[in-house]
Design a protein around this motif. Structure first.
Motif, mmCIF file in Angstrom:
data_model
loop_
_atom_site.group_PDB
_atom_site.id
_atom_site.type_symbol
_atom_site.label_atom_id
_atom_site.label_comp_id
_atom_site.label_asym_id
_atom_site.label_seq_id
_atom_site.Cartn_x
_atom_site.Cartn_y
_atom_site.Cartn_z
ATOM 1 N N PRO A 276 0.802 -1.235 0.000
ATOM 2 C CA PRO A 276 0.000 0.000 0.000
ATOM 3 C C PRO A 276 0.834 1.283 0.000
ATOM 4 C CG PRO A 276 -0.853 -1.587 1.590
ATOM 5 C CD PRO A 276 0.448 -2.141 1.107
ATOM 6 N N GLU A 277 2.028 1.245 0.589
ATOM 7 C CA GLU A 277 2.858 2.449 0.639
ATOM 8 C C GLU A 277 3.288 2.923 -0.751
ATOM 9 O OE1 GLU A 277 3.361 -0.404 2.165
ATOM 10 O OE2 GLU A 277 4.357 -0.179 4.112
ATOM 11 N N SER A 278 3.176 2.030 -1.729
ATOM 12 C CA SER A 278 3.661 2.359 -3.070
ATOM 13 C C SER A 278 2.806 3.395 -3.790
ATOM 14 C CB SER A 278 3.733 1.089 -3.928
ATOM 15 O OG SER A 278 2.435 0.571 -4.179
ATOM 16 N N ALA A 279 1.762 3.885 -3.159
ATOM 17 C CA ALA A 279 0.927 4.913 -3.796
ATOM 18 C C ALA A 279 1.741 6.148 -4.151
ATOM 19 C CB ALA A 279 -0.232 5.288 -2.873
ATOM 20 N N ALA A 280 2.860 6.336 -3.461
ATOM 21 C CA ALA A 280 3.691 7.518 -3.713
ATOM 22 C C ALA A 280 4.699 7.312 -4.838
ATOM 23 C CB ALA A 280 4.444 7.886 -2.433
ATOM 24 N N VAL A 281 4.635 6.167 -5.490
ATOM 25 C CA VAL A 281 5.623 5.822 -6.517
ATOM 26 C C VAL A 281 5.295 6.491 -7.851
ATOM 27 C CG1 VAL A 281 6.432 3.913 -7.988
ATOM 28 C CG2 VAL A 281 6.361 3.646 -5.501
ATOM 29 N N GLU A 282 6.346 6.946 -8.540
ATOM 30 C CA GLU A 282 6.243 7.390 -9.924
ATOM 31 C C GLU A 282 7.402 6.779 -10.699
ATOM 32 O OE1 GLU A 282 5.807 11.658 -10.131
ATOM 33 O OE2 GLU A 282 4.102 11.647 -8.746
ATOM 34 N N VAL A 283 7.260 6.678 -12.012
ATOM 35 C CA VAL A 283 8.217 5.946 -12.844
ATOM 36 C C VAL A 283 8.807 6.878 -13.894
ATOM 37 C CG1 VAL A 283 8.537 3.997 -14.425
ATOM 38 C CG2 VAL A 283 6.946 3.797 -12.495
ATOM 39 N N VAL A 284 10.126 6.790 -14.065
ATOM 40 C CA VAL A 284 10.835 7.523 -15.112
ATOM 41 C C VAL A 284 11.435 6.504 -16.071
ATOM 42 C CG1 VAL A 284 12.743 9.075 -15.656
ATOM 43 C CG2 VAL A 284 11.344 9.473 -13.614
ATOM 44 N N ILE A 285 11.226 6.719 -17.368
ATOM 45 C CA ILE A 285 11.729 5.798 -18.388
ATOM 46 C C ILE A 285 12.530 6.587 -19.416
ATOM 47 C CG2 ILE A 285 11.069 4.277 -20.302
ATOM 48 C CD1 ILE A 285 8.697 3.355 -18.692
ATOM 49 N N PHE A 286 13.709 6.046 -19.796
ATOM 50 C CA PHE A 286 14.468 6.654 -20.890
ATOM 51 C C PHE A 286 14.869 5.573 -21.881
ATOM 52 C CE2 PHE A 286 17.840 5.474 -17.895
ATOM 53 C CZ PHE A 286 18.788 4.897 -18.726
ATOM 54 N N GLY A 287 15.075 5.992 -23.147
ATOM 55 C CA GLY A 287 15.473 5.071 -24.206
ATOM 56 C C GLY A 287 14.490 5.087 -25.362
ATOM 57 N N LYS A 288 14.918 4.515 -26.473
ATOM 58 C CA LYS A 288 14.068 4.449 -27.665
ATOM 59 C C LYS A 288 12.846 3.589 -27.381
ATOM 60 C CE LYS A 288 15.373 1.996 -31.266
ATOM 61 N NZ LYS A 288 16.119 1.574 -32.471
ATOM 62 N N ASN A 289 11.688 4.092 -27.761
ATOM 63 C CA ASN A 289 10.449 3.357 -27.532
ATOM 64 C C ASN A 289 9.511 3.549 -28.718
ATOM 65 O OD1 ASN A 289 8.234 2.016 -26.533
ATOM 66 N ND2 ASN A 289 7.622 3.636 -25.132
#
Length: 422
Positions: A276-289
């Motif tokens: 439940p604590e993961s509600a504060a999570v955000e994701v950063v992605i880099f690279g060709k997509n």
């Protein structure tokens, strides 16, 4: 001692980056080293391109297409293996290039995509110069694949290749294996270097390399460029939420099947649902997509696309709380080493060369292979550990103790000196 490093390019992937870093590491130890490439993309003074004219560049494109198109149209099993197999049936001779003729030692790296064919490699072997071959994947001892996965045919003799549409005993992987067997029959002074202990173990099983010396030397990294940063300052610069828990994922091509983005997707779902604590999570992605829809991920996503400047990459690693690399096949990935050097712990599967980088629960987390739930557990532990400062310090220390330019260059100098005495 004059050394010529040889690679298809000097930028645009793991092998080019590692080769260019080695060039700089050798120069810092006063080794007379140059870098010969098919395509030059950087401004390095000691990097020389074989392509000098419009016609050279045109020929290079033709060679690339001549190698790729027949495989795509007639042989590939499906699109997922399109660049996972190289026939090396097209290339250009470089034996008369001054950097080859003047060298005391030829140091080959990744030479596919129409740069050097197996016939071209045979020409280099016949020069009789001492050679070092750094393995960035398995290609030099298979019938054509870069990573064999669960296949063990390379141990004896390739054929019946599962990368192909119509596997057969005498298919193109078998032909490629025989051509390499013929290549190595002429070679008496090649030393093979692997970047990870895993790849050394695999290479030693290969029938093609049984007569050669094989040892492990890791890739180097510039510890001044890849160093810890002010996390909050970096996030503000890149418009990343300074209050969030940031998970970072990146690769040259994030859709590469080996990099395991499907496991990242599944692992993030586990993280959201089980912690439940993961509600504060955000994701950063880099690279060709070009394929993956990042909006499917269960957390807010910042997509930074391709990052070419090393200083920018270092800032991005530094702004994250954890770097996740769910590779299912990898040698010694630069991204994991770069993250550790910036003090950011790494979560990855316990496979390939990743155990050479990650000390479990000390500077990161080695998850059970292909277990998305354990990957999620690793992410949670690294994000919320009470030992976060210690873990970050351990990550940096791992690089300082093992992967600096000086430490790696000295190991290669020892190899060079040993083969010159033969």
């Amino acid at each position: 001692m004059k050394v010529t490093l040889i690679n298809t390019s000097d930028s645009g992937g793991g092998a080019p980056a590692a080769s260019l870093r080695l060039l700089k590491a050798l120069a810092s130890e006063n080794v007379d080293a140059g870098f010969l490439v098919q395509t030059k993309k950087t401004t390095g003074a000691n990097v020389k391109a074989v392509q000098k004219s419009f016609f050279d560049r045109l020929r290079a494109k033709i060679n690339f297409l001549y190698e790729r198109l027949p495989f795509i149209f007639f042989y590939e099993r499906d699109k997922s293996v399109r660049f996972a197999f190289s026939t090396a049936n097209a290339g250009a001779s470089i034996v008369n290039d001054p950097m080859i003729l003047d060298a005391d030692i030829l140091h080959l790296h990744w030479v596919n995509s129409g740069f050097l064919s197996i016939a071209n490699l045979k020409e280099l072997v016949k020069l009789g110069k001492p050679m070092v071959v750094t393995l960035h994947d398995m290609w030099y001892f298979t019938g054509g694949c870069h990573y064999a996965g669960t296949c063990d045919h390379f141990i004896r003799q390739c054929g019946d290749c599962y990368f192909l549409k119509k596997p057969a005993v005498a298919d193109i992987s078998h032909e490629g294996w025989l051509r390499k067997e013929d290549l190595y029959a002429y070679a008496n002074n090649i030393t093979f270097v692997t970047c990870s202990n895993w790849l050394e173990g695999v290479a030693r099983q290969s029938a093609l390399l049984k007569k050669f010396q094989i040892r492990t030397i890791p890739n180097p990294i510039d510890i001044d460029v890849y160093s810890p940063r002010d996390k909050r300052k970096a996030r503000l610069k890149w418009n990343i939420n300074p209050e969030a828990k940031i998970i970072l994922f990146g690769a040259a091509n994030i859709s590469d099947r080996r990099k395991g983005i499907d496991y990242l997707f599944e692992g993030l779902q586990y993280l959201r649902d089980q912690y439940p604590e993961s509600a504060a999570v955000e994701v950063v992605i880099f690279g060709k997509n070009k394929q993956f829809d990042v909006t499917k991920l269960p957390f807010p996503v910042y997509e930074l696309n391709v990052i070419t400047a090393q200083q920018d990459l270092a800032e991005i690693y530094g702004l994250a709380d954890v770097f996740v690399l769910p590779s299912i096949e990898d040698n010694l990935p630069n991204t994991a080493m770069e993250s550790l050097s910036c003090g950011t712990p790494v979560v990855a599967f316990n496979t390939g060369g990743l155990p050479d980088l990650i000390d479990h629960q000390q500077n990161g987390y080695l998850a059970d292979f292909k277990s998305a739930s354990d990957l999620a557990k690793g992410m949670y532990e690294m994000l919320y550990s009470a030992r976060s400062e210690e873990i970050s310090s351990n990550a940096r220390a791992k690089v300082l103790n093992t992967f600096t330019n000086k430490k790696v260059a000295q190991q290669y100098i020892e190899v060079y000196q040993s083969i010159l005495k033969k």
